[in-house]
Design an enzyme around this catalytic site. Structure first.
Site, PDB file in Angstrom:
ATOM      1  N   ASP A  81       0.861  -1.176   0.000  1.00  0.00           N
ATOM      2  CA  ASP A  81       0.000   0.000   0.000  1.00  0.00           C
ATOM      3  C   ASP A  81       0.903   1.233   0.000  1.00  0.00           C
ATOM      4  O   ASP A  81       1.850   1.308   0.788  1.00  0.00           O
ATOM      5  CB  ASP A  81      -0.882  -0.021   1.251  1.00  0.00           C
ATOM      6  N   ASP A 124      -4.302   2.307  -4.675  1.00  0.00           N
ATOM      7  CA  ASP A 124      -2.850   2.182  -4.505  1.00  0.00           C
ATOM      8  C   ASP A 124      -2.483   0.861  -3.844  1.00  0.00           C
ATOM      9  O   ASP A 124      -1.450   0.753  -3.192  1.00  0.00           O
ATOM     10  CB  ASP A 124      -2.307   3.352  -3.685  1.00  0.00           C
TER      11      ASP A 124
END
Length: 365
Positions: A81, A124
């Site tokens: 992440d 993301d």
């Protein structure tokens, strides 16, 4: 005599011509079928590919990981992440955000092994599955290399907001033998990294039992409005562990707004049995074990809350009664509950809330 022979030859030639036509038509049909199959395969491949980065997407990775696990039975699962990515979007715009995502994907491909399976799940969030056996030292070295190389590739001196990466890691067979189980375990480890300051990595098996319960993607700072909005749009990031007041707010919201959409919701009450004369500390330990078994079995969108000193409530979203029974049995089969007597009651969400009272023992269904 001559005329008859000529007639037979003519008939044979006509049959040969017809057969050639049939052959040509069949070959044409086969070519069309092959082209159709190729187009369908291309469409399937495109549907499983992230158009921005060229990596596999959320639909394209589970079957590959599960197939690998069926043959090799070992591997390591990394969830990555980006830290501060939202700030990049907010400060520099989504076009710059897209450029960062492309750079991230390129750096990731350059940092992994050829046999690794890579995907962008959305936003993301990226994952890597490395099939085969690795000792923990090798996995740690790989996590450090990923962090270092990705951070280096994303470094932009003129940009005030710098992007780093956080990684959660799970391993097969210890943490699970399916994509779903490994994802869930790695996701909890990732959440722990985020809470500890980001820009690092964590193994699921290094989390304590208490941390495993707490590190569900519950977003405890979310307001009830944010939670119900995500439930309505079906854009949940994980299961929710909330207070009882939030739980009842969610319950009433589901009654009012979502039952009309023909979404089935089951409400389950779990109760510790035979606790009357037990020590308070023992009861608390048993409740924590029950809570862990529940939280580790929930899916995105499911909601749980403590109901009393010996009871836990769960909302199972978008499941029928039969599926709810399966979820409950999976929870009760957890090893941590082997020596604990747990009763449960399932009620389908309808126009009236369940008439359960705090401290009431649930009936075994």
């Amino acid at each position: 005599m001559y005329t008859t022979i000529q007639s037979e030859k003519t008939d044979n030639e006509q049959q040969l011509i017809e057969l050639e036509k049939m052959k040509t038509n069949l070959e044409h049909q086969l070519r069309e079928m092959e082209q159709t199959v190729e187009k369908q395969q291309e469409m399937i491949a495109m549907a499983r590919c992230d158009p921005l980065t060229g990596l596999r997407n959320r639909q394209g990775i589970p079957e590959l990981v599960n197939a690998s696990l069926r043959t090799q039975c070992e591997g390591n699962f990394f969830i990555m992440d980006m830290d501060n990515f939202k700030s990049v979007n907010d400060t520099y715009g989504h076009m710059e955000g897209d450029r960062v995502l492309v750079k991230f994907a390129k750096a990731l491909k350059g940092a992994v092994e050829p046999k690794d399976i890579i995907a962008r799940l959305g936003g993301d969030e990226f994952v890597v599955f490395s099939p085969g056996h690795f000792d923990k030292y090798e996995v740690k070295a790989k996590a450090k290399r990923l962090i270092r190389q990705i951070e280096h590739s994303l470094a932009t001196p003129k940009r005030l907001v710098q992007v780093t990466v956080s990684i959660g890691i799970s391993s097969a067979p210890h943490d699970g033998m399916t994509y779903e189980a490994l994802y869930e375990a790695a996701d909890k480890a990732l959440y722990s990294v985020k809470n500890d300051g980001k820009n690092g990595y964590c193994f699921f098996d290094e989390l304590t039992e208490t941390m495993r319960v707490r590190t569900v993607h519950s977003r405890p700072n979310s307001t009830l409005t944010e939670i119900t909005g995500r439930l309505s749009e079906r854009h949940m990031e994980g299961s929710l562990e909330v207070s009882y007041s939030h739980f009842m707010g969610i319950y009433r919201f589901m009654e009012r707004n979502l039952i009309r959409s023909h979404r089935e919701v089951q409400c389950v009450l779990f109760t510790l049995a035979d606790y009357t004369d037990a020590d308070e500390q023992v009861i608390q330990q048993q409740l924590e074990q029950l809570q862990y078994a529940i939280v580790s079995s929930l899916r995105k969108g499911d909601v749980t809350a403590k109901y009393s000193a010996t009871q836990i409530l769960v909302l199972l979203i978008d499941v029928n009664r039969e599926s709810a029974d399966m979820v409950v049995k999976r929870i009760l089969s957890k090893r941590c509950l082997n020596m604990i007597n747990v009763l449960y009651d399932i009620q389908q969400l309808d126009a009236a809330p369940p008439e359960w009272q705090s401290g009431q023992t649930a009936g075994d269904s």
